[in-house]
Design a protein around this motif. Structure first.
Motif, PDB file in Angstrom:
ATOM      1  N   VAL A 167       0.843  -1.204   0.000  1.00  0.00           N
ATOM      2  CA  VAL A 167       0.000   0.000   0.000  1.00  0.00           C
ATOM      3  C   VAL A 167       0.875   1.249   0.000  1.00  0.00           C
ATOM      4  N   VAL A 168       0.618   2.116  -1.007  1.00  0.00           N
ATOM      5  CA  VAL A 168       1.414   3.355  -1.076  1.00  0.00           C
ATOM      6  C   VAL A 168       0.615   4.579  -0.634  1.00  0.00           C
ATOM      7  N   ASP A 169      -0.663   4.404  -0.441  1.00  0.00           N
ATOM      8  CA  ASP A 169      -1.528   5.521  -0.045  1.00  0.00           C
ATOM      9  C   ASP A 169      -1.009   6.165   1.243  1.00  0.00           C
ATOM     10  N   PRO A 170      -0.657   7.473   1.209  1.00  0.00           N
ATOM     11  CA  PRO A 170      -0.102   8.106   2.420  1.00  0.00           C
ATOM     12  C   PRO A 170      -1.111   8.200   3.570  1.00  0.00           C
ATOM     13  N   ASN A 171      -2.393   8.109   3.232  1.00  0.00           N
ATOM     14  CA  ASN A 171      -3.408   8.207   4.296  1.00  0.00           C
ATOM     15  C   ASN A 171      -3.658   6.874   5.013  1.00  0.00           C
ATOM     16  N   TYR A 172      -3.061   5.815   4.482  1.00  0.00           N
ATOM     17  CA  TYR A 172      -3.282   4.498   5.077  1.00  0.00           C
ATOM     18  C   TYR A 172      -2.513   4.392   6.398  1.00  0.00           C
ATOM     19  N   ASP A 173      -3.210   4.006   7.444  1.00  0.00           N
ATOM     20  CA  ASP A 173      -2.593   3.943   8.775  1.00  0.00           C
ATOM     21  C   ASP A 173      -2.052   2.534   9.034  1.00  0.00           C
ATOM     22  N   ARG A 174      -0.734   2.393   8.957  1.00  0.00           N
ATOM     23  CA  ARG A 174      -0.118   1.077   9.170  1.00  0.00           C
ATOM     24  C   ARG A 174      -0.167   0.644  10.645  1.00  0.00           C
ATOM     25  N   GLY A 175      -0.376   1.637  11.499  1.00  0.00           N
ATOM     26  CA  GLY A 175      -0.438   1.320  12.926  1.00  0.00           C
ATOM     27  C   GLY A 175      -1.730   0.639  13.328  1.00  0.00           C
ATOM     28  N   LEU A 176      -2.731   0.732  12.445  1.00  0.00           N
ATOM     29  CA  LEU A 176      -4.053   0.195  12.777  1.00  0.00           C
ATOM     30  C   LEU A 176      -3.984  -1.315  13.068  1.00  0.00           C
ATOM     31  N   LEU A 177      -3.334  -2.043  12.194  1.00  0.00           N
ATOM     32  CA  LEU A 177      -3.278  -3.492  12.373  1.00  0.00           C
ATOM     33  C   LEU A 177      -2.312  -3.879  13.493  1.00  0.00           C
ATOM     34  N   LEU A 178      -1.417  -2.956  13.854  1.00  0.00           N
ATOM     35  CA  LEU A 178      -0.531  -3.241  14.998  1.00  0.00           C
ATOM     36  C   LEU A 178      -1.324  -3.266  16.301  1.00  0.00           C
ATOM     37  N   LYS A 179      -2.504  -2.613  16.260  1.00  0.00           N
ATOM     38  CA  LYS A 179      -3.339  -2.569  17.472  1.00  0.00           C
ATOM     39  C   LYS A 179      -4.483  -3.574  17.402  1.00  0.00           C
ATOM     40  N   ASP A 180      -4.442  -4.421  16.390  1.00  0.00           N
ATOM     41  CA  ASP A 180      -5.544  -5.370  16.171  1.00  0.00           C
ATOM     42  C   ASP A 180      -5.766  -6.256  17.402  1.00  0.00           C
ATOM     43  N   ARG A 181      -7.003  -6.727  17.555  1.00  0.00           N
ATOM     44  CA  ARG A 181      -7.285  -7.554  18.738  1.00  0.00           C
ATOM     45  C   ARG A 181      -6.794  -8.990  18.577  1.00  0.00           C
ATOM     46  N   HIS A 182      -6.522  -9.400  17.315  1.00  0.00           N
ATOM     47  CA  HIS A 182      -6.056 -10.776  17.115  1.00  0.00           C
ATOM     48  C   HIS A 182      -4.524 -10.825  17.040  1.00  0.00           C
ATOM     49  N   PRO A 183      -3.900 -11.694  17.864  1.00  0.00           N
ATOM     50  CA  PRO A 183      -2.428 -11.702  17.886  1.00  0.00           C
ATOM     51  C   PRO A 183      -1.773 -12.041  16.550  1.00  0.00           C
ATOM     52  N   LEU A 184      -2.429 -12.915  15.751  1.00  0.00           N
ATOM     53  CA  LEU A 184      -1.838 -13.250  14.446  1.00  0.00           C
ATOM     54  C   LEU A 184      -1.732 -12.026  13.562  1.00  0.00           C
ATOM     55  N   VAL A 185      -2.775 -11.203  13.620  1.00  0.00           N
ATOM     56  CA  VAL A 185      -2.792  -9.993  12.787  1.00  0.00           C
ATOM     57  C   VAL A 185      -1.680  -9.054  13.250  1.00  0.00           C
TER      58      VAL A 185
END
Lengths: 358, 465
Positions: free
Chosen positions: A125-143
């Motif tokens: 994903v190259v979109d500058p508005n995409y928040d890569r931190g979002l999935l770092l806070k995911d509730r599932h540990p695999l994600v």
């Protein structure tokens, strides 16, 4: 009725057996076709990624129009370790073929399996508005684990705080991913790690393990207090990390750890002394050739070898040690050194005086 | 009246086979549900990168070896070539009278080191510990004979890994086997053991300690066992994951938390079914202490082992397994139908009691009475159709598991292999099944006599030509 039941049961078995054999044959054929198709896609994709600009341009449209499922399967099977121009081209392809939109959409899916896929592919994903931190806070540990892995070192640097926080994650998978990512980030992570060691008392073990693997002398300044920890694991990791420091700073702390009650800590401290290479440590290490633990004797022998001529002198002295284990270890190390072209040890003298053996 | 009674016996035999088959069918369905979940997880190759990291948890592979001079060298070579970054291999020579230790000493240039280690679990005396100057990850523990459980305990004492992997010396392992088995430990902190699917090596070509192609064994006995292994691992192991976890991890290849194993005192020396006994004890302790102990099973074939090729050796193996099962059921009888032990007490233990222990007794008794009835003319031969139908349903379930295995793993990817396996599925149900019942009854008899010996194992070695 009984006979009909018999016929029914074996009829069912026969039908299943025929289904199994025929289906298997068809599946073999389908697998061959699919493999061939994937191979073709992979070949075209490799032209797009690795060949000249003109050749890549020629196949771009062809790749873009490929069925998204096949394309995704091939991209997912690629290592995400692509760098430089190939990485940029893959990102452009993802943008042009709609894969980017697909990944962004999946990153907010309610199904964790789809979010795992998004996490794996979010590097596209190259979109500058995409928040890569979002999935770092995911509730599932695999994600979370997958999201950390898919960050490039530069993106990892931008999310350092979050990754450091994830060192304390309840899932081991996430903790290992976070540690590995900080290793990938390397030197840029050191100031944050130092700050963490100085101010924070949570997940210190993970940070110390990192410090041991990062091999950065800046980290060793903060390790003194951990060398006296009551936790053996902490002392062990500190001893390992200290092996990356400057001799004048770390030798006194290591000399203290060499006398530890735990054999693993003694071994690692001795190995670290060998690694920093201060010949002055040789006399301290020598007696540990007679340590009760084999691992310590081995570490001492190897460390003395690393300390050069001073260390090997001590090893030669131990060839006549009254302790057979020290003699044995010294001979093994000197034999190995001789194979590298260093002077051979004197021939073994039979302790009963019957003559020299080879 | 006697006629009617004997007629009922035929119905009881058939009914019993149908009940067992129905239970197996439920397990197949459970396995299909579980497989779908696992495949979705694996599709994303979640762990491959994490587990290439030097920070991956340390694993010590324990290889107990008794008279394994033919295969131990290949096995250790294969283990050292596993793609796992933080690995230690400890071979325990259990006082073998053959050249097991000599083969290893020669092949890996092993040298004796001072045998000092922390003896957390009591074992038979250790004669010496050897390390390789070429391969620092390899350790040989040479000890006096004490049995497999004792060897594994000696290995656990010497191990330095956070996890220990118990493996038989005649087992070949997939290159990424440890990466796969360690994954559940990374996801669930309460995981204490993980097992994977084991397949048979007989006649499969082996090169550099790897199976280059899995073939259906040429001889009937190993081929029948190949069919049996597919069914057993899908029904008996995978199907248990959604039902609260397994009670068996194959002795040929399983990964354990070393801390958890030490906490329960290691393998039980006096048990003949030490693999199952350890798992049951780990789970039992988990329930009793309130620290849940999860035992996971992965369906991917991760290891290959040699099946007995002669009826005599196979009979010894099966009667030993039966004695092992009886021993575990007897030791942990308090768990059976005890709600305190959750799914293990309410589902798994009763399943093993009924399907694995009672089954051969009921089936053998019914068949014997049926035979007598037929001979003396008290049974209507027509009732045999019902029994035949029951075996037909049993075969259908076996073929279904073969098909399921083919869809998911493509284990035997040739037309001729599938035809052979389908044919062997029939023989497995109508001849082999009855043979195994006889061997299991022999095991029950020996158990009641208090016999706990293993019997001699005969190995052919791998097909490396």
């Amino acid at each position: 009725m009984r006979f009909q039941l018999f016929l029914g049961a074996w009829g069912l078995t026969g039908a299943l057996a025929v289904g199994y054999v025929v289906w298997g044959a068809v599946a073999d054929l389908a697998a061959k076709v699919l493999d061939r198709r994937k191979k073709r896609v992979l070949e075209t994709l490799s032209v797009l990624l690795f060949e000249s600009e003109a050749e890549a341009e020629a196949v771009h449209d062809r790749v873009r129009k490929l069925p998204r499922r096949t394309l995704l399967a091939v991209i997912q099977s690629l290592a995400v370790d692509l760098t430089g121009e190939a990485y940029e081209r893959l990102r452009r392809l993802a943008q042009a073929s709609g894969i980017q939109r697909f990944v962004v959409r999946r990153s907010t899916s309610r199904r964790w399996r789809l979010r795992v896929q998004a996490a794996q592919l979010q590097y596209l994903v190259v979109d500058p508005n995409y928040d890569r931190g979002l999935l770092l806070k995911d509730r599932h540990p695999l994600v979370r684990a997958r999201a950390i892995e898919s960050l490039s070192p530069a993106e990892g640097e931008a999310h350092l705080k979050q990754i450091l926080h994830l060192l304390g994650d309840p899932a081991l998978a996430v903790r290992i991913s976070a540690q590995q990512k900080l290793l990938d980030v390397g030197a840029a992570a050191i100031p944050d790690l130092i700050r963490h060691l100085r101010t924070n008392h949570t997940h210190v073990l993970e940070v110390l393990e990192l410090a041991a693997n990062l091999a950065d002398p800046r980290l060793t300044d903060t390790l003194d207090e951990h060398a006296s920890s009551a936790d053996p694991a902490m002392r062990l990791l500190t001893a390992r990390a200290l092996g990356n420091g400057a001799a004048s700073l770390v030798a006194p702390i290591l000399e203290r750890l060499v006398g530890d009650v735990e054999e693993d800590i003694r071994s690692v401290a001795i190995a670290s002394l060998g690694k920093i290479g201060d010949p002055a440590s040789a006399t301290l290490i020598g007696p540990y050739l007679s340590d009760r633990a084999w691992s310590v004797r081995r570490a001492s022998g190897l460390a003395l070898d690393q300390l050069g001529s001073t260390g090997r002198l001590i090893l030669r002295q131990h060839l006549e040690s009254p302790d057979p284990f020290a003699r044995d270890m010294a001979r093994q190390i000197l034999d190995a050194a001789a194979q590298r072209g260093l002077p051979a040890p004197p021939p073994l003298v039979d302790p009963l005086g019957a003559g020299a053996a080879s | 009246m006697i006629n009617a009674l004997f007629d009922r016996i035929a119905d009881v035999a058939a009914g019993w086979v149908v009940v067992i088959t129905a239970i197996q069918l439920v397990m197949v369905l459970s396995a299909i549900v579980e497989m779908r979940r696992l495949r979705q997880r694996d599709r994303h190759q979640v762990w491959r990168r994490v587990l290439r990291s030097p920070l991956a948890p340390r694993i010590t592979v324990l290889v107990p070896a008794y008279n394994e001079e033919l295969s131990v060298g290949e096995t250790v070579t294969g283990l050292l070539a596993l793609s796992y970054p933080n690995l230690e291999v400890v071979v325990i020579n259990d006082g073998s009278p053959d050249d097991t230790a000599a083969v290893l000493i020669d092949r890996f240039d092993l040298r004796p080191v001072h045998p000092i280690y922390q003896k957390v679990i009591e074992t038979a005396a250790v004669r010496g510990i050897y390390r390789s100057s070429r391969e620092p990850r390899l350790v040989l523990v040479d000890k006096f004979n004490g049995g497999k459980a004792d060897s594994l305990n000696a290995g656990i004492n010497v191990a330095t890994g956070e996890m220990v992997c118990a493996i038989d010396a005649d087992t070949l392992v997939a290159p990424d086997a440890l990466q796969q088995l360690v994954a559940p430990f990374l996801m669930r902190e309460d995981t204490v053991a993980v097992g994977g699917t084991v397949r048979l090596t007989n006649d499969s070509p082996v090169r550099a300690a790897r199976i280059t192609e899995l073939v259906v064994p040429k001889k009937p006995l190993p081929a029948l066992q190949a069919v049996e292994y597919v069914r057993a691992f899908i029904i008996g192991r995978l199907g248990w994951n959604p039902l609260g976890g397994n009670l068996i991890i194959s002795g040929a290849f399983g990964l354990f938390s070393r801390k958890a194993v030490l906490a329960v005192g290691g393998y039980e020396h006096s048990s003949i079914g030490e693999d199952m006994e350890l798992i049951v004890r780990l789970r039992r302790k988990g329930y009793e202490t309130g620290n849940k102990a999860w035992v996971d099973f992965l369906p991917e074939p991760v290891a290959w082992t040699e099946a007995p090729e002669s009826a005599r050796v196979l009979a010894r193996q099966r009667n030993r397994w039966e004695r092992g099962l009886m021993d575990v059921l007897h030791r942990h009888r308090r768990m059976i139908l005890n709600p305190r032990y959750g799914s293990a007490g309410m589902l798994a233990m009763p399943f093993f009691f009924v399907v694995e222990f009672l089954s051969p007794i009921v089936e053998a008794l019914s068949l014997a009475l049926l035979l007598v009835g037929l001979i003396v003319g008290l049974v209507d031969p027509g009732s045999l159709w019902v029994l035949g139908a029951a075996y037909g349903f049993g075969t259908a379930v076996t073929v279904l598991t073969l098909w399921f295995d083919d869809v998911v793993f493509h284990s035997y990817p040739r037309f001729s292999y599938r035809v052979k396996l389908a044919a062997y599925a029939v023989v497995e149900q109508v001849i082999y099944r009855q043979l195994t019942i006889a061997w299991r009854l022999w095991g029950i008899r020996l158990f009641l006599q208090g016999r706990t010996e293993w019997g001699q194992q005969v190995r052919k070695g791998f097909n490396t030509s």
